[in-house]
Design a protein around this motif. Structure first.
Motif, PDB file in Angstrom:
ATOM      1  N   UNK A 101       6.426  -1.798  46.063  1.00  0.00           N
ATOM      2  CA  UNK A 101       7.761  -1.264  46.352  1.00  0.00           C
ATOM      3  C   UNK A 101       8.584  -2.194  47.235  1.00  0.00           C
ATOM      4  N   UNK A 102       7.933  -3.151  47.890  1.00  0.00           N
ATOM      5  CA  UNK A 102       8.624  -4.107  48.745  1.00  0.00           C
ATOM      6  C   UNK A 102       7.617  -5.099  49.301  1.00  0.00           C
ATOM      7  N   UNK A 103       8.090  -6.193  49.895  1.00  0.00           N
ATOM      8  CA  UNK A 103       7.172  -7.209  50.430  1.00  0.00           C
ATOM      9  C   UNK A 103       6.166  -6.609  51.407  1.00  0.00           C
ATOM     10  N   UNK A 104       4.890  -6.833  51.147  1.00  0.00           N
ATOM     11  CA  UNK A 104       3.841  -6.369  52.037  1.00  0.00           C
ATOM     12  C   UNK A 104       3.464  -4.904  51.867  1.00  0.00           C
ATOM     13  N   UNK A 105       4.097  -4.215  50.912  1.00  0.00           N
ATOM     14  CA  UNK A 105       3.780  -2.795  50.692  1.00  0.00           C
ATOM     15  C   UNK A 105       2.373  -2.670  50.107  1.00  0.00           C
ATOM     16  N   UNK A 106       1.750  -1.509  50.252  1.00  0.00           N
ATOM     17  CA  UNK A 106       0.417  -1.303  49.683  1.00  0.00           C
ATOM     18  C   UNK A 106       0.415  -1.524  48.171  1.00  0.00           C
ATOM     19  N   UNK A 107      -0.728  -1.922  47.649  1.00  0.00           N
ATOM     20  CA  UNK A 107      -0.839  -2.210  46.226  1.00  0.00           C
ATOM     21  C   UNK A 107      -0.619  -0.987  45.354  1.00  0.00           C
ATOM     22  N   UNK A 108      -0.758   0.194  45.903  1.00  0.00           N
ATOM     23  CA  UNK A 108      -0.540   1.419  45.132  1.00  0.00           C
ATOM     24  C   UNK A 108       0.826   2.047  45.436  1.00  0.00           C
ATOM     25  N   UNK A 109       1.792   1.260  45.905  1.00  0.00           N
ATOM     26  CA  UNK A 109       3.085   1.790  46.333  1.00  0.00           C
ATOM     27  C   UNK A 109       4.064   2.053  45.190  1.00  0.00           C
ATOM     28  N   UNK A 110       3.713   1.681  43.967  1.00  0.00           N
ATOM     29  CA  UNK A 110       4.552   1.967  42.800  1.00  0.00           C
ATOM     30  C   UNK A 110       3.756   2.889  41.884  1.00  0.00           C
ATOM     31  N   UNK A 111       4.350   4.016  41.534  1.00  0.00           N
ATOM     32  CA  UNK A 111       3.681   4.969  40.653  1.00  0.00           C
ATOM     33  C   UNK A 111       3.409   4.333  39.297  1.00  0.00           C
ATOM     34  N   UNK A 112       2.244   4.628  38.752  1.00  0.00           N
ATOM     35  CA  UNK A 112       1.877   4.067  37.449  1.00  0.00           C
ATOM     36  C   UNK A 112       2.913   4.404  36.377  1.00  0.00           C
ATOM     37  N   UNK A 113       3.540   5.553  36.469  1.00  0.00           N
ATOM     38  CA  UNK A 113       4.535   5.972  35.478  1.00  0.00           C
ATOM     39  C   UNK A 113       5.766   5.062  35.456  1.00  0.00           C
ATOM     40  N   UNK A 114       5.960   4.270  36.502  1.00  0.00           N
ATOM     41  CA  UNK A 114       7.122   3.359  36.570  1.00  0.00           C
ATOM     42  C   UNK A 114       6.820   1.973  36.032  1.00  0.00           C
ATOM     43  N   UNK A 115       5.566   1.707  35.707  1.00  0.00           N
ATOM     44  CA  UNK A 115       5.177   0.378  35.225  1.00  0.00           C
ATOM     45  C   UNK A 115       5.296   0.348  33.710  1.00  0.00           C
ATOM     46  N   UNK A 116       6.099  -0.573  33.208  1.00  0.00           N
ATOM     47  CA  UNK A 116       6.322  -0.696  31.776  1.00  0.00           C
ATOM     48  C   UNK A 116       6.275  -2.161  31.351  1.00  0.00           C
ATOM     49  N   UNK A 117       5.658  -2.411  30.215  1.00  0.00           N
ATOM     50  CA  UNK A 117       5.714  -3.754  29.646  1.00  0.00           C
ATOM     51  C   UNK A 117       7.172  -4.043  29.315  1.00  0.00           C
ATOM     52  N   UNK A 118       7.639  -5.211  29.695  1.00  0.00           N
ATOM     53  CA  UNK A 118       9.029  -5.593  29.491  1.00  0.00           C
ATOM     54  C   UNK A 118       9.922  -5.305  30.682  1.00  0.00           C
ATOM     55  N   UNK A 119       9.431  -4.547  31.667  1.00  0.00           N
ATOM     56  CA  UNK A 119      10.255  -4.240  32.843  1.00  0.00           C
ATOM     57  C   UNK A 119      10.620  -5.521  33.579  1.00  0.00           C
ATOM     58  N   UNK A 120      11.846  -5.588  34.046  1.00  0.00           N
ATOM     59  CA  UNK A 120      12.341  -6.750  34.777  1.00  0.00           C
ATOM     60  C   UNK A 120      11.831  -6.693  36.210  1.00  0.00           C
ATOM     61  N   UNK A 121      11.339  -7.834  36.688  1.00  0.00           N
ATOM     62  CA  UNK A 121      10.788  -7.912  38.038  1.00  0.00           C
ATOM     63  C   UNK A 121      11.294  -9.156  38.758  1.00  0.00           C
ATOM     64  N   UNK A 122      11.143  -9.131  40.074  1.00  0.00           N
ATOM     65  CA  UNK A 122      11.536 -10.231  40.954  1.00  0.00           C
ATOM     66  C   UNK A 122      10.379 -10.515  41.898  1.00  0.00           C
ATOM     67  N   UNK A 123      10.091 -11.780  42.132  1.00  0.00           N
ATOM     68  CA  UNK A 123       9.027 -12.167  43.054  1.00  0.00           C
ATOM     69  C   UNK A 123       9.455 -11.920  44.491  1.00  0.00           C
ATOM     70  N   UNK A 124       8.503 -11.419  45.280  1.00  0.00           N
ATOM     71  CA  UNK A 124       8.630 -11.311  46.731  1.00  0.00           C
ATOM     72  C   UNK A 124       7.305 -11.829  47.290  1.00  0.00           C
ATOM     73  N   UNK A 125       7.237 -11.993  48.581  1.00  0.00           N
ATOM     74  CA  UNK A 125       6.029 -12.562  49.165  1.00  0.00           C
ATOM     75  C   UNK A 125       5.521 -11.678  50.290  1.00  0.00           C
ATOM     76  N   UNK A 126       4.216 -11.412  50.271  1.00  0.00           N
ATOM     77  CA  UNK A 126       3.589 -10.621  51.325  1.00  0.00           C
ATOM     78  C   UNK A 126       3.735 -11.377  52.645  1.00  0.00           C
ATOM     79  N   UNK A 127       4.336 -10.760  53.653  1.00  0.00           N
ATOM     80  CA  UNK A 127       4.558 -11.474  54.910  1.00  0.00           C
ATOM     81  C   UNK A 127       3.272 -11.871  55.630  1.00  0.00           C
ATOM     82  N   UNK A 128       2.181 -11.153  55.411  1.00  0.00           N
ATOM     83  CA  UNK A 128       0.935 -11.480  56.100  1.00  0.00           C
ATOM     84  C   UNK A 128       0.138 -12.590  55.446  1.00  0.00           C
TER      85      UNK A 128
END
Length: 139
Positions: A101-128
């Motif tokens: 859901x944002x840089x450094x957020x937990x790996x389970x922070x996006x609901x599986x129902x929101x993940x779709x093949x073809x969805x547009x994404x942007x790279x962010x970087x874990x601050x830690x």
């Protein structure tokens, strides 16, 4: 949290990532981009390379939610998503990461129902850790 294994060929990738830049290795002779980084161009066999900055945008090419976790270091965070992202303008370059859901957020922070093949994404970087992660362009 697991740390990346850094070898000589991939070290620049991680140095740029630590600065918040997503770069890919490219042949300095024929211009072909390649990932993962390696010493020799698979297209023209040149050893000359450069690191090209990308805008960090792409689309989810595939994804999985491992059950049980495949890596012990991620056991506390399971289940979690693992996405394979094809970078814009570089159709042969696909990077593995997590949709968050944002840089450094937990790996389970996006609901599986929101993940779709073809969805547009942007790279962010874990601050830690400096690990590249992905966020939805239009959450």
């Amino acid at each position: 949290m697991l740390s990346p294994v850094i070898d000589a060929d991939g070290a620049p990738f991680w140095q740029y990532a630590a600065r918040g830049e997503l770069r890919v290795q490219a042949c300095a002779d024929c211009g072909e981009a390649r990932f993962p980084p390696r010493p020799c161009c698979p297209h023209c066999r040149s050893f000359a390379c450069e690191w090209r900055r990308t805008d960090g945008r792409g689309r989810i090419w595939s994804y999985v939610r491992p059950h049980p976790p495949l890596l012990a270091g991620y056991a506390e965070q399971a289940p979690y998503n693992v996405v394979l992202v094809e970078l814009d303008g570089l159709p042969r370059i696909r990077l593995v990461g997590n949709l968050v859901s944002g840089p450094g957020a937990p790996l389970d922070s996006v609901a599986e129902s929101r993940i779709r093949i073809g969805a547009r994404v942007q790279a962010v970087f874990d601050p830690g850790s400096g690990l590249p992660q992905w966020i939805l362009e239009r959450p």
